[in-house]
Structures are given as structure tokens and as C-alpha cells.
Design a protein around this motif. Structure first.
Motif, short mmCIF file in Angstrom:
data_model
loop_
_atom_site.label_atom_id
_atom_site.label_comp_id
_atom_site.label_asym_id
_atom_site.label_seq_id
_atom_site.Cartn_x
_atom_site.Cartn_y
_atom_site.Cartn_z
N THR A 145 9.29 33.52 28.93
CA THR A 145 9.20 32.59 27.81
C THR A 145 10.48 31.76 27.82
O THR A 145 11.35 31.95 28.68
CB THR A 145 9.07 33.32 26.46
OG1 THR A 145 10.32 33.97 26.15
CG2 THR A 145 7.96 34.37 26.48
N SER A 152 15.49 35.68 16.80
CA SER A 152 14.65 36.86 16.99
C SER A 152 15.47 38.13 16.80
O SER A 152 16.70 38.10 16.78
CB SER A 152 14.01 36.84 18.38
OG SER A 152 15.02 36.77 19.38
N GLU A 184 8.91 36.35 19.66
CA GLU A 184 8.20 36.28 20.94
C GLU A 184 7.05 37.29 21.00
O GLU A 184 6.19 37.20 21.87
CB GLU A 184 9.16 36.56 22.10
CG GLU A 184 10.37 35.63 22.14
CD GLU A 184 9.98 34.18 22.39
OE1 GLU A 184 9.31 33.92 23.40
OE2 GLU A 184 10.36 33.33 21.57
#
Length: 400
Positions: free
Chosen positions: A6, A134, A157
Motif C-alpha cells: 500500500t 494509523s 490500512e
């Protein structure tokens, strides 16, 4: 080699195409393996797991091409076994003060392996590490498959870094479950479970139920061996729940070792007897001295019943069968029936020994087995066929 997973996560591990055995000589890896390590770059930077010790220098050099090592804020070790933590000594030479996040058992295990007192930070289920946009949420996974094992879940994510759970020993540069050969992937996944995780099946189910209870979205499962699950990633979780529930298919596996082919002839006659009663059951025969032991274990895992046979030698059984029975006992298979057979020359203890070992392994033994003197003649072959018929009838509840 590295590749982007990602915008924030990159794979920085090692593909080991040459690996043929793992855990010493205990596990065969026909298709090699991977040692998956992940670099997360948010406002803070975290490295999850490393690679096996023989690739440590290569790993650190490649990591330097990706990032200035001093920019790594945290190291996460989900499991301290050397195939995951093996590059730590080489890495910590470069960044000795970087905190290493692991379970309390992880600290003990890492210190036991490397005898270093690094900057350890102990975590437990529910602890979080803020990376910026995150977070990493830690989940202890004790005995899946070591006391120190844990998962790390990345919010935002929606990635579960599962370490050994849901993995396979499977080398592929394609790296994702939707890109690789599905037959190969399924075979390596069930082989991995059968040979490594079967003894911990009750814990597998309990841990999966616990993780599912968090109601966390999972877009990807990043394992430490093999491919990454991104297409319907929870399919492997569903398989683990199925496999952990005393799994069996409509299959009977016959394993044997033989000196002068007498026990082999018995095995084949027993198989014919089973088939005469149940034409739908899959029957597989394996000479344990000639067939890969982990492939055999996988077939036993899939079976509803096994028959084990050996010639008698020195008042005992052939060593390859003894080793296989030891593996079966250690793996604690459930919900399987069994019986013994074997040819002999004069003393004939093998069937009694195998029967005892099958019982010690927790299998439900049907009868006291069958033994035949010398090289089975046609009458003996017919007795073995009848034994197979009776065994199949007992499995299907016919005639008692």
C-alpha cells in the motif's frame, strides 16, 4: 527485492527458492518459502519481523537501500523463531537503541537465542502503538505456534500481520493469493496447518473467535511465510476454523513399510476390501520409507481413518513406521479411526506394537489388527481383503 503493498506498507523480505527442508529436517518445503518482513512508513516508521539468519547481511544491506536505518522508530517481532528474528543481531549493530516490541515470552525467547539485552518493550493483547495516521494493535497468539507468538493489526490500512498463522512454505514472486496457482496454494496451506498447527487446533479456534469478536475490518492478511491474502482474505480464516474442528474428508489413508513386499501386498488387499464396500471413499496408499513424511501427514490429517502396517523386525517395527507413529502422536489428531496390519517371519510383534502406538496417539482403534505369516498366499490375501471390508463396514455402521 522489495515491493509496494500500500502507500504506507512495503514488503522487504526474502524469497528462498532453494529451501527444501525447514525446522531442521522436520518439514519438507518442495516449493521453497519466503521470509516476509514489512516496512511501514507513516509519521512514524515501523519494521515488522525480519528474515532467517543466513540472509541477515543481505537483508540489512537491502533495507539500507529502502530507508536510512536510523529513521526506523520501532521494530515489531511477532514471533522470535530464527526464521523471523534471525536478522536482528545484524540489524541491531546498526541501530542498537531502537525499541523492539514483542510479548513478554518474546523477550525471553529473543534473549535465549541471541543473549542480548536490547531495548525491549513488552506488549499484550489490546496494546496500541501510534504511528500517526494509523495504529498497530497487538493481539497475543500464545501457542500459535510458540508461546511468544502475536499478531499486529494496522488500522486505516486494515492489515493483519499474522506471522506464522495463515502462512505457507511457498516461494512465489507473484506474492498474492489471487495471482498464484490455486491448487498449489491450497496444498501448501493445508500441509502447513496439518504439520505445524494441528496440535493447537483448540487454541486456533479460540483465538480466531477472539479476533473476530473485535469486529475489525480485514482487507489484507500479511503472513510471515508465503503469499499475502488480499482477495477475500478471510477465506483462509474460514479454512482454519474448518481445519481446527477435528477435520476429516471422505478418505482413508493406508501407510506401511515392508521388507519383502508382504506387508505391501496386505495393504493393497485391504484397500480392495474397503473399495468393495465403499466405492465413494478415497483410498491412498503410502510406503512411509519412500514417501515424504509431511505429505503423508497431510493426507492423514484429511482422512477419517488410517491403517498402519509394518513387517516385524527384531521383535519390533521398521524404523520409518516408528518415526511416522511418533509424528502422529505428537500432532494429536482427533476424530480418526485406525487399525494395524503386518507380515512377519517368526515372532510377529509389529501389529501389537502399532496398535498400542495408535491408541497412545489418541486414535480410535478398531479391532486388534491382522497379521500374516511370511509372504501372503492367496488365502492370506483374501483374509486381508475381508479385513478391509469389515473395517469399511464399521466406519459406515454397516453390519455393526
Amino acid at each position: 527485492m522489495s515491493f509496494k503493498i500500500t502507500d504506507k506498507v512495503k514488503w522487504v523480505g526474502k524469497i528462498d527458492w532453494e529451501l527444501k527442508f525447514f525446522h531442521g529436517n522436520e518439514y519438507s518445503t518442495h516449493r521453497g518459502s519466503t521470509y516476509n518482513s514489512y516496512l511501514i512508513r507513516d509519521k512514524k516508521t515501523a519494521l515488522i519481523d525480519t528474515v532467517w539468519q543466513p540472509f541477515a547481511k543481505e537483508y540489512v544491506e537491502n533495507l539500507k537501500k529502502e530507508i536510512d536505518l536510523n529513521e526506523i522508530d520501532y521494530i515489531i517481532i511477532n514471533h522470535a523463531e530464527i526464521d523471523h528474528s534471525g536478522a536482528l543481531p545484524e540489524l541491531m549493530k546498526e541501530i542498537p537503541n531502537t525499541p523492539i516490541y514483542c510479548t513478554s515470552n518474546g523477550v525471553k525467547s529473543i534473549k535465549g537465542h541471541y543473549h542480548q539485552d536490547w531495548n525491549f518493550v513488552e506488549v499484550k493483547t489490546g496494546d496500541e502503538l501510534d504511528l500517526g495516521d494509523s495504529k498497530l494493535v497487538f493481539v497475543e497468539a500464545k501457542m500459535l505456534h510458540w508461546p511468544d507468538s502475536m499478531f499486529a493489526y494496522m488500522t486505516g490500512e486494515n492489515i493483519l500481520f499474522s506471522n506464522d498463522a495463515f502462512g505457507q512454505h511457498y516461494a512465489s514472486e507473484l506474492m498474492y493469493n489471487d495471482k498464484v496457482d490455486q491448487g498449489e496454494l491450497e496444498q501448501e496451506a493445508i500441509k502447513y496447518y496439518a504439520n505445524i498447527l494441528t496440535p493447537f487446533s483448540p487454541l486456533v479456534k479460540k483465538k480466531i473467535d477472539e479476533v473476530l469478536g473485535f469486529n475489525l475490518p480485514v482487507d489484507m492478511i500479511c503472513t510471515s511465510h508465503g503469499i499475502i491474502w488480499r482477495d477475500n482474505p478471510t477465506q483462509v480464516v474460514e479454512n482454519y476454523l474448518k481445519w481446527s474442528n477435528d477435520y476429516q474428508e471422505n478418505q482413508i489413508t493406508i501407510i506401511y513399510d515392508t521388507m519383502w513386499e508382504g506387508t505391501r501386498r496386505m495393504a493393497e488387499a485391504i484397500a480392495k476390501g474397503i473399495k468393495a464396500v465403499d466405492n465413494e471413499v478415497a483410498i491412498k496408499l503410502f510406503n512411509v520409507s519412500k514417501t515424504d513424511k509431511n505429505d503423508i501427514i497431510t493426507e492423514i490429517f484429511k482422512s477419517k481413518a488410517i491403517l498402519a502396517g509394518s513387517s516385524t523386525i527384531n521383535n519390533g517395527i521398521l524404523f520409518s513406521m516408528a518415526g511416522m507413529l511418533e509424528m502422529i502422536k505428537g500432532l494429536k489428531f482427533k476424530n480418526k479411526k485406525a487399525a494395524a496390519f503386518g507380515a512377519y517371519g517368526w515372532s510377529g510383534e509389529s501389529v501389537k506394537i502399532i496398535t498400542q502406538e495408535l491408541r497412545h496417539a489418541g486414535l480410535e482403534v478398531i479391532g486388534e489388527g491382522i497379521k500374516e505369516l511370511w509372504n501372503p498366499n492367496e488365502d492370506a490375501v483374501q483374509r486381508c481383503k475381508k479385513f478391509g471390508e469389515e473395517f469399511a463396514n464399521k466406519l459406515t455402521n454397516k453390519n455393526g
